[in-house]
Design a protein around this motif. Structure first.
Motif, PDB file in Angstrom:
ATOM      1  N   ARG A  46       0.871  -1.167   0.000  1.00  0.00           N
ATOM      2  CA  ARG A  46       0.000   0.000   0.000  1.00  0.00           C
ATOM      3  C   ARG A  46       0.909   1.219   0.000  1.00  0.00           C
ATOM      4  NH1 ARG A  46      -4.906   1.868   4.145  1.00  0.00           N
ATOM      5  NH2 ARG A  46      -5.480   3.698   2.901  1.00  0.00           N
ATOM      6  N   VAL A  47       0.818   2.017  -1.054  1.00  0.00           N
ATOM      7  CA  VAL A  47       1.768   3.093  -1.317  1.00  0.00           C
ATOM      8  C   VAL A  47       1.135   4.446  -1.031  1.00  0.00           C
ATOM      9  CG1 VAL A  47       3.152   4.213  -3.121  1.00  0.00           C
ATOM     10  CG2 VAL A  47       2.957   1.707  -3.054  1.00  0.00           C
ATOM     11  N   LEU A  48       1.939   5.352  -0.493  1.00  0.00           N
ATOM     12  CA  LEU A  48       1.539   6.743  -0.280  1.00  0.00           C
ATOM     13  C   LEU A  48       2.564   7.635  -0.962  1.00  0.00           C
ATOM     14  CD1 LEU A  48      -0.260   8.878   1.081  1.00  0.00           C
ATOM     15  CD2 LEU A  48       1.170   8.658   3.142  1.00  0.00           C
ATOM     16  N   ASP A  49       2.105   8.487  -1.865  1.00  0.00           N
ATOM     17  CA  ASP A  49       2.968   9.399  -2.625  1.00  0.00           C
ATOM     18  C   ASP A  49       2.585  10.819  -2.223  1.00  0.00           C
ATOM     19  OD1 ASP A  49       4.516  10.736  -4.459  1.00  0.00           O
ATOM     20  OD2 ASP A  49       3.695   9.715  -6.228  1.00  0.00           O
ATOM     21  N   LEU A  50       3.450  11.463  -1.418  1.00  0.00           N
ATOM     22  CA  LEU A  50       3.180  12.814  -0.906  1.00  0.00           C
ATOM     23  C   LEU A  50       3.895  13.860  -1.753  1.00  0.00           C
ATOM     24  CD1 LEU A  50       3.663  12.049   2.903  1.00  0.00           C
ATOM     25  CD2 LEU A  50       1.512  12.135   1.623  1.00  0.00           C
ATOM     26  N   TYR A  51       3.231  15.028  -1.942  1.00  0.00           N
ATOM     27  CA  TYR A  51       3.720  16.053  -2.872  1.00  0.00           C
ATOM     28  C   TYR A  51       3.899  15.379  -4.235  1.00  0.00           C
ATOM     29  CZ  TYR A  51       4.852  18.411   1.541  1.00  0.00           C
ATOM     30  OH  TYR A  51       4.798  18.967   2.806  1.00  0.00           O
ATOM     31  N   ALA A  52       2.843  14.761  -4.719  1.00  0.00           N
ATOM     32  CA  ALA A  52       2.960  13.788  -5.807  1.00  0.00           C
ATOM     33  C   ALA A  52       3.322  14.386  -7.159  1.00  0.00           C
ATOM     34  CB  ALA A  52       1.658  13.003  -5.926  1.00  0.00           C
ATOM     35  N   GLY A  65       3.518  -3.616  -9.422  1.00  0.00           N
ATOM     36  CA  GLY A  65       2.853  -4.620  -8.618  1.00  0.00           C
ATOM     37  C   GLY A  65       2.358  -4.189  -7.258  1.00  0.00           C
ATOM     38  N   ALA A  66       2.429  -2.898  -6.932  1.00  0.00           N
ATOM     39  CA  ALA A  66       1.845  -2.435  -5.672  1.00  0.00           C
ATOM     40  C   ALA A  66       0.339  -2.655  -5.690  1.00  0.00           C
ATOM     41  CB  ALA A  66       2.150  -0.958  -5.449  1.00  0.00           C
ATOM     42  N   ALA A  67      -0.241  -2.862  -4.511  1.00  0.00           N
ATOM     43  CA  ALA A  67      -1.674  -3.157  -4.434  1.00  0.00           C
ATOM     44  C   ALA A  67      -2.528  -1.928  -4.678  1.00  0.00           C
ATOM     45  CB  ALA A  67      -2.000  -3.759  -3.071  1.00  0.00           C
ATOM     46  N   GLU A  68      -2.123  -0.791  -4.150  1.00  0.00           N
ATOM     47  CA  GLU A  68      -2.900   0.439  -4.282  1.00  0.00           C
ATOM     48  C   GLU A  68      -2.007   1.618  -3.939  1.00  0.00           C
ATOM     49  OE1 GLU A  68      -5.443   1.003  -0.405  1.00  0.00           O
ATOM     50  OE2 GLU A  68      -5.575  -1.093  -1.039  1.00  0.00           O
ATOM     51  N   ALA A  69      -2.452   2.811  -4.325  1.00  0.00           N
ATOM     52  CA  ALA A  69      -1.657   4.006  -4.063  1.00  0.00           C
ATOM     53  C   ALA A  69      -2.563   5.198  -3.782  1.00  0.00           C
ATOM     54  CB  ALA A  69      -0.744   4.323  -5.243  1.00  0.00           C
ATOM     55  N   ASP A  70      -2.202   5.957  -2.760  1.00  0.00           N
ATOM     56  CA  ASP A  70      -2.813   7.247  -2.475  1.00  0.00           C
ATOM     57  C   ASP A  70      -1.814   8.324  -2.868  1.00  0.00           C
ATOM     58  OD1 ASP A  70      -5.473   6.954  -0.716  1.00  0.00           O
ATOM     59  OD2 ASP A  70      -4.111   5.314  -0.220  1.00  0.00           O
ATOM     60  N   LEU A  71      -2.247   9.235  -3.725  1.00  0.00           N
ATOM     61  CA  LEU A  71      -1.375  10.280  -4.234  1.00  0.00           C
ATOM     62  C   LEU A  71      -1.906  11.625  -3.770  1.00  0.00           C
ATOM     63  CD1 LEU A  71      -1.995   8.057  -6.826  1.00  0.00           C
ATOM     64  CD2 LEU A  71       0.201   9.059  -7.438  1.00  0.00           C
ATOM     65  N   VAL A  72      -1.082  12.382  -3.063  1.00  0.00           N
ATOM     66  CA  VAL A  72      -1.520  13.612  -2.410  1.00  0.00           C
ATOM     67  C   VAL A  72      -0.834  14.804  -3.059  1.00  0.00           C
ATOM     68  CG1 VAL A  72      -1.751  14.831  -0.222  1.00  0.00           C
ATOM     69  CG2 VAL A  72      -1.777  12.317  -0.264  1.00  0.00           C
ATOM     70  N   GLU A  73      -1.639  15.716  -3.576  1.00  0.00           N
ATOM     71  CA  GLU A  73      -1.117  16.912  -4.258  1.00  0.00           C
ATOM     72  C   GLU A  73      -2.161  18.024  -4.135  1.00  0.00           C
ATOM     73  OE1 GLU A  73       0.595  19.750  -5.764  1.00  0.00           O
ATOM     74  OE2 GLU A  73       1.826  17.925  -5.938  1.00  0.00           O
ATOM     75  N   SER A 113      -5.471   7.043   7.543  1.00  0.00           N
ATOM     76  CA  SER A 113      -5.720   5.832   8.323  1.00  0.00           C
ATOM     77  C   SER A 113      -4.626   4.783   8.159  1.00  0.00           C
ATOM     78  CB  SER A 113      -7.082   5.240   7.955  1.00  0.00           C
ATOM     79  OG  SER A 113      -7.145   4.968   6.568  1.00  0.00           O
ATOM     80  N   GLY A 114      -4.076   4.654   6.966  1.00  0.00           N
ATOM     81  CA  GLY A 114      -3.053   3.647   6.748  1.00  0.00           C
ATOM     82  C   GLY A 114      -3.597   2.237   6.944  1.00  0.00           C
ATOM     83  N   PRO A 115      -2.705   1.256   7.212  1.00  0.00           N
ATOM     84  CA  PRO A 115      -1.255   1.433   7.276  1.00  0.00           C
ATOM     85  C   PRO A 115      -0.640   1.454   5.878  1.00  0.00           C
ATOM     86  CG  PRO A 115      -1.799  -0.851   7.700  1.00  0.00           C
ATOM     87  CD  PRO A 115      -3.112  -0.134   7.554  1.00  0.00           C
ATOM     88  N   PHE A 116       0.407   2.259   5.721  1.00  0.00           N
ATOM     89  CA  PHE A 116       1.114   2.355   4.463  1.00  0.00           C
ATOM     90  C   PHE A 116       2.435   1.591   4.570  1.00  0.00           C
ATOM     91  CE2 PHE A 116      -1.449   6.278   4.692  1.00  0.00           C
ATOM     92  CZ  PHE A 116      -2.225   6.086   3.556  1.00  0.00           C
ATOM     93  N   ASP A 117       2.761   0.880   3.496  1.00  0.00           N
ATOM     94  CA  ASP A 117       3.970   0.059   3.472  1.00  0.00           C
ATOM     95  C   ASP A 117       5.154   0.747   2.799  1.00  0.00           C
ATOM     96  OD1 ASP A 117       2.486  -2.270   4.478  1.00  0.00           O
ATOM     97  OD2 ASP A 117       1.556  -2.272   2.487  1.00  0.00           O
ATOM     98  N   LEU A 118       4.854   1.637   1.866  1.00  0.00           N
ATOM     99  CA  LEU A 118       5.896   2.320   1.109  1.00  0.00           C
ATOM    100  C   LEU A 118       5.452   3.758   0.900  1.00  0.00           C
ATOM    101  CD1 LEU A 118       8.516   2.302  -0.585  1.00  0.00           C
ATOM    102  CD2 LEU A 118       7.143   1.449  -2.516  1.00  0.00           C
ATOM    103  N   VAL A 119       6.282   4.708   1.350  1.00  0.00           N
ATOM    104  CA  VAL A 119       5.915   6.126   1.303  1.00  0.00           C
ATOM    105  C   VAL A 119       7.002   6.908   0.573  1.00  0.00           C
ATOM    106  CG1 VAL A 119       5.325   8.179   2.641  1.00  0.00           C
ATOM    107  CG2 VAL A 119       4.694   5.900   3.493  1.00  0.00           C
TER     108      VAL A 119
END
Length: 210
Positions: A46-52, A65-73, A113-119
């Motif tokens: 579960r990926v989080l991309d900040l200042y995307a 192959g990541a399961a999902e991603a939240d991208l914040v911009e 909420s997470g949890p995030f595995d890769l940020v």
């Protein structure tokens, strides 16, 4: 034009905002993701991309192959570009589970909420150290126990204060005027030796396009 480097959406073209963002060069992304794959840090993450910015980091992870991603911009134009890029990657087979959040990073982290595995944290070079530390502290409760956090900043910048967020610095690498810092929650497992070997195979200094 930026492209997805590898994975199911390899070669997909991504738009890049015309101003106000600082895209990570293809060469830096290739080195970074090679090391992440060696560490088995991408598959089903579960990926989080900040200042995307363009979303290139989070979308590259989805392609690989990541399961999902939240991208914040928070920038409206950039957020719109990320949405279009996510659609391109999904069409190319890279994965459809990309969520774009048009909001300030710190505001997002306070309710994440997470949890995030890769940020990925790739802030503007002019972000001050206090704001960087505040983001890390707000992020910490949303990390999985063995998460990896990768921060990209100018090499001349003060290293992130990971300790304030209960994180341990495990790797630092420079590419021209860009530096990448890797960190994990204190007490997490050390990165595999294969990752260090992947880093060693890359030149210490590479050019970064702007």
């Amino acid at each position: 034009m930026t492209r997805i480097i590898a994975g199911r959406a390899r070669g997909a073209r991504l738009e890049v905002p015309g101003a106000g963002t600082r895209p990570t060069s293809d060469r830096v992304r290739e080195s970074l993701f090679g090391a992440l794959e060696s560490a088995d840090a991408i598959a089903e993450a579960r990926v989080l991309d900040l200042y995307a910015g363009s979303g290139a980091l989070g979308l590259e992870a989805l392609s690989r192959g990541a399961a999902e991603a939240d991208l914040v911009e928070r920038g409206r134009q950039a957020a719109g570009i990320i949405r279009r890029n996510a659609a391109v990657v999904a069409k190319a087979g890279g994965h459809a589970r990309a969520r774009v959040h048009e909001v300030a990073v710190h505001s997002f982290l306070l309710r994440a909420s997470g949890p995030f595995d890769l940020v990925f944290i790739d802030p503007p070079y002019d972000i001050d150290d206090a704001a960087m530390t505040a983001d890390l502290v707000a992020l910490a409760p949303s990390l999985s126990p063995h998460a990896l956090v990768v921060v990209e900043r100018a090499r001349r910048s003060t290293p992130p204060d990971f300790a304030a967020a209960g994180l341990d610095l495990i790797r630092e690498k420079s590419y021209g005027d860009t530096a990448l810092w890797w960190a994990e929650p204190s007490g997490g497992e050390d990165a595999p030796a294969e990752t260090a070997a992947a880093d060693a195979a890359q030149p210490e200094t590479e050019s970064q396009s702007r």
